[in-house]
Design a protein around this motif. Structure first.
Motif, PDB file in Angstrom:
ATOM      1  N   TYR A 285     -39.118 144.418  74.321  1.00  0.00           N
ATOM      2  CA  TYR A 285     -38.312 143.275  74.247  1.00  0.00           C
ATOM      3  C   TYR A 285     -38.823 141.827  74.180  1.00  0.00           C
ATOM      4  N   ASP A 286     -38.410 141.046  73.563  1.00  0.00           N
ATOM      5  CA  ASP A 286     -38.891 139.685  73.657  1.00  0.00           C
ATOM      6  C   ASP A 286     -38.549 139.165  74.676  1.00  0.00           C
ATOM      7  N   LYS A 287     -37.162 139.308  74.945  1.00  0.00           N
ATOM      8  CA  LYS A 287     -36.938 138.591  76.415  1.00  0.00           C
ATOM      9  C   LYS A 287     -35.848 139.677  76.984  1.00  0.00           C
ATOM     10  N   ILE A 288     -35.899 139.538  78.597  1.00  0.00           N
ATOM     11  CA  ILE A 288     -35.203 140.742  79.302  1.00  0.00           C
ATOM     12  C   ILE A 288     -34.486 139.735  80.444  1.00  0.00           C
ATOM     13  N   ILE A 289     -33.278 140.162  80.955  1.00  0.00           N
ATOM     14  CA  ILE A 289     -32.923 139.461  82.294  1.00  0.00           C
ATOM     15  C   ILE A 289     -32.767 140.419  83.227  1.00  0.00           C
ATOM     16  N   PHE A 290     -33.202 140.116  84.330  1.00  0.00           N
ATOM     17  CA  PHE A 290     -33.017 140.760  85.579  1.00  0.00           C
ATOM     18  C   PHE A 290     -32.129 140.016  86.504  1.00  0.00           C
TER      19      PHE A 290
ATOM     20  N   TYR B 281     -33.310 136.062  99.723  1.00  0.00           N
ATOM     21  CA  TYR B 281     -34.664 136.462 100.233  1.00  0.00           C
ATOM     22  C   TYR B 281     -35.162 137.700  99.411  1.00  0.00           C
ATOM     23  N   THR B 282     -34.208 138.740  99.281  1.00  0.00           N
ATOM     24  CA  THR B 282     -34.300 139.847  98.475  1.00  0.00           C
ATOM     25  C   THR B 282     -35.024 139.654  97.106  1.00  0.00           C
ATOM     26  N   ASP B 283     -34.858 138.413  96.418  1.00  0.00           N
ATOM     27  CA  ASP B 283     -35.155 138.214  95.107  1.00  0.00           C
ATOM     28  C   ASP B 283     -36.454 137.388  94.997  1.00  0.00           C
ATOM     29  N   ILE B 284     -37.171 137.044  96.044  1.00  0.00           N
ATOM     30  CA  ILE B 284     -38.297 136.538  96.064  1.00  0.00           C
ATOM     31  C   ILE B 284     -39.404 137.194  95.132  1.00  0.00           C
ATOM     32  N   ASN B 285     -39.817 138.290  95.465  1.00  0.00           N
ATOM     33  CA  ASN B 285     -40.629 138.957  94.730  1.00  0.00           C
ATOM     34  C   ASN B 285     -40.336 139.258  93.201  1.00  0.00           C
ATOM     35  N   MET B 286     -39.134 139.477  93.123  1.00  0.00           N
ATOM     36  CA  MET B 286     -38.564 139.516  91.617  1.00  0.00           C
ATOM     37  C   MET B 286     -38.708 138.196  90.783  1.00  0.00           C
ATOM     38  N   ALA B 287     -38.469 137.089  91.506  1.00  0.00           N
ATOM     39  CA  ALA B 287     -38.866 135.849  90.914  1.00  0.00           C
ATOM     40  C   ALA B 287     -40.198 135.503  90.681  1.00  0.00           C
ATOM     41  N   ALA B 288     -41.108 136.000  91.812  1.00  0.00           N
ATOM     42  CA  ALA B 288     -42.488 135.812  91.603  1.00  0.00           C
ATOM     43  C   ALA B 288     -43.151 136.621  90.132  1.00  0.00           C
ATOM     44  N   ALA B 289     -42.450 137.681  89.922  1.00  0.00           N
ATOM     45  CA  ALA B 289     -42.847 138.451  88.501  1.00  0.00           C
ATOM     46  C   ALA B 289     -42.110 137.818  87.445  1.00  0.00           C
ATOM     47  N   SER B 290     -41.265 136.951  87.752  1.00  0.00           N
ATOM     48  CA  SER B 290     -40.756 136.618  86.144  1.00  0.00           C
ATOM     49  C   SER B 290     -41.269 135.310  85.623  1.00  0.00           C
ATOM     50  N   ASP B 291     -40.955 135.014  84.461  1.00  0.00           N
ATOM     51  CA  ASP B 291     -41.363 133.833  83.651  1.00  0.00           C
ATOM     52  C   ASP B 291     -40.692 132.528  83.872  1.00  0.00           C
ATOM     53  N   VAL B 292     -39.222 132.937  83.978  1.00  0.00           N
ATOM     54  CA  VAL B 292     -38.243 132.056  83.945  1.00  0.00           C
ATOM     55  C   VAL B 292     -37.412 132.697  84.987  1.00  0.00           C
ATOM     56  N   VAL B 293     -37.096 131.476  86.113  1.00  0.00           N
ATOM     57  CA  VAL B 293     -36.171 131.776  87.422  1.00  0.00           C
ATOM     58  C   VAL B 293     -34.920 131.080  87.541  1.00  0.00           C
ATOM     59  N   PHE B 294     -33.726 131.675  87.530  1.00  0.00           N
ATOM     60  CA  PHE B 294     -32.451 130.948  87.792  1.00  0.00           C
ATOM     61  C   PHE B 294     -32.422 131.069  89.350  1.00  0.00           C
TER      62      PHE B 294
ATOM     63  N   TYR C  92     -39.786 148.667  82.546  1.00  0.00           N
ATOM     64  CA  TYR C  92     -39.261 148.064  81.233  1.00  0.00           C
ATOM     65  C   TYR C  92     -40.483 147.179  80.464  1.00  0.00           C
ATOM     66  N   ASP C  93     -40.588 147.201  79.063  1.00  0.00           N
ATOM     67  CA  ASP C  93     -41.312 146.732  78.288  1.00  0.00           C
ATOM     68  C   ASP C  93     -40.941 145.410  77.646  1.00  0.00           C
ATOM     69  N   TYR C  94     -41.399 144.352  78.049  1.00  0.00           N
ATOM     70  CA  TYR C  94     -40.999 143.014  77.507  1.00  0.00           C
ATOM     71  C   TYR C  94     -42.176 141.809  77.572  1.00  0.00           C
ATOM     72  N   GLN C  95     -42.108 140.777  76.837  1.00  0.00           N
ATOM     73  CA  GLN C  95     -42.750 139.735  76.826  1.00  0.00           C
ATOM     74  C   GLN C  95     -42.667 138.471  77.988  1.00  0.00           C
ATOM     75  N   THR C  96     -40.966 138.404  78.010  1.00  0.00           N
ATOM     76  CA  THR C  96     -40.625 137.328  78.865  1.00  0.00           C
ATOM     77  C   THR C  96     -39.598 137.858  79.534  1.00  0.00           C
ATOM     78  N   ALA C  97     -39.711 137.734  80.925  1.00  0.00           N
ATOM     79  CA  ALA C  97     -38.717 138.053  82.076  1.00  0.00           C
ATOM     80  C   ALA C  97     -37.897 136.860  82.502  1.00  0.00           C
ATOM     81  N   ILE C  98     -36.474 136.930  82.518  1.00  0.00           N
ATOM     82  CA  ILE C  98     -35.722 135.796  83.239  1.00  0.00           C
ATOM     83  C   ILE C  98     -34.763 136.445  84.380  1.00  0.00           C
TER      84      ILE C  98
END
Length: 210
Positions: free
Chosen positions: A2-7, A164-177, A152-158
């Motif tokens: 995937y070009d972009k994927i949203i978690f 607190y439970t999203d801190i590691n997910m944010a660190a592993a993402s390219d764009v963070v909301f 998942y296989d992707y180029q850009t993670a949003i």
């Protein structure tokens, strides 16, 4: 790939309040809750340990109280429109939550076909006491979000999160909301993020850089 994927997180992100925390408060006194919270902040117990201490010692007969509670919780404004827009843009959405399956099913089960995947913790109520079940429980997080992201296989993670439970997910993402606790943490750490109030904000931001 995937070009972009949203978690996207569920508790406090898709919903207007943290339903896992809210369910936890149903089953322990304020004093006990405050004690466990202090212990987590101090690092003497992990989030996983705190959740197991509460839920694994709660009678299954109290499950109905949790269901009554979840029906009163709202989803955040613009969520359905967000899913429509991401589908139109061809950006898959994956829900990754340390929340409970039964709570997610009540609030977002009707959107199931819109998600590329839904990941959560199950609550077994077949015995006398409730029991948390998660194959991604590493003893620290009851559901290790980065392990799921790696599937998942992707180029850009949003990433879209709030706590607190999203801190590691944010660190592993390219764009963070980020909002609330997550936003405060990232600001303190000097890490970039996009602040948001509702899903309409996220729609506009993603349309702007898609």
């Amino acid at each position: 790939m995937y070009d972009k994927i949203i978690f996207v997180d569920f508790d406090g992100t898709i919903t207007t309040e943290d339903t896992l925390d809210g369910a936890m408060r149903l089953f322990v006194s304020k004093e006990e809750y405050d004690k466990k919270y202090r212990e987590m902040i101090q690092g003497s117990i992990t989030l996983s340990e705190a959740l197991h201490l509460v839920f694994d010692n709660t009678p299954s007969s109290r499950f109905s109280e949790m269901m009554e509670y979840i029906h009163k919780v709202s989803t955040r404004d613009g969520f359905a429109e967000f899913l429509d827009e991401m589908k139109a843009l061809g950006i898959p959405v994956v829900v990754i939550s340390g929340g409970l399956r039964q709570l997610l099913e009540v609030k977002i089960g009707k959107y199931k076909e819109w998600f590329l995947g839904m990941h959560y913790v199950d609550l077994d109520i077949s015995g006398d006491n409730m029991r948390l079940v998660s194959e991604y429980d590493d003893g620290k997080e009851v559901l290790k979000k980065t392990e799921i992201m790696a599937q998942y296989d992707y180029q850009t993670a949003i990433c879209i999160g709030d706590s607190y439970t999203d801190i590691n997910m944010a660190a592993a993402s390219d764009v963070v909301f980020a909002r609330d606790i997550l936003a405060d943490y990232l600001k303190k750490e000097g890490k970039p993020f996009i602040s948001w109030n509702d899903f309409y904000d996220i729609i506009e931001a993603i349309k702007g850089f898609n």
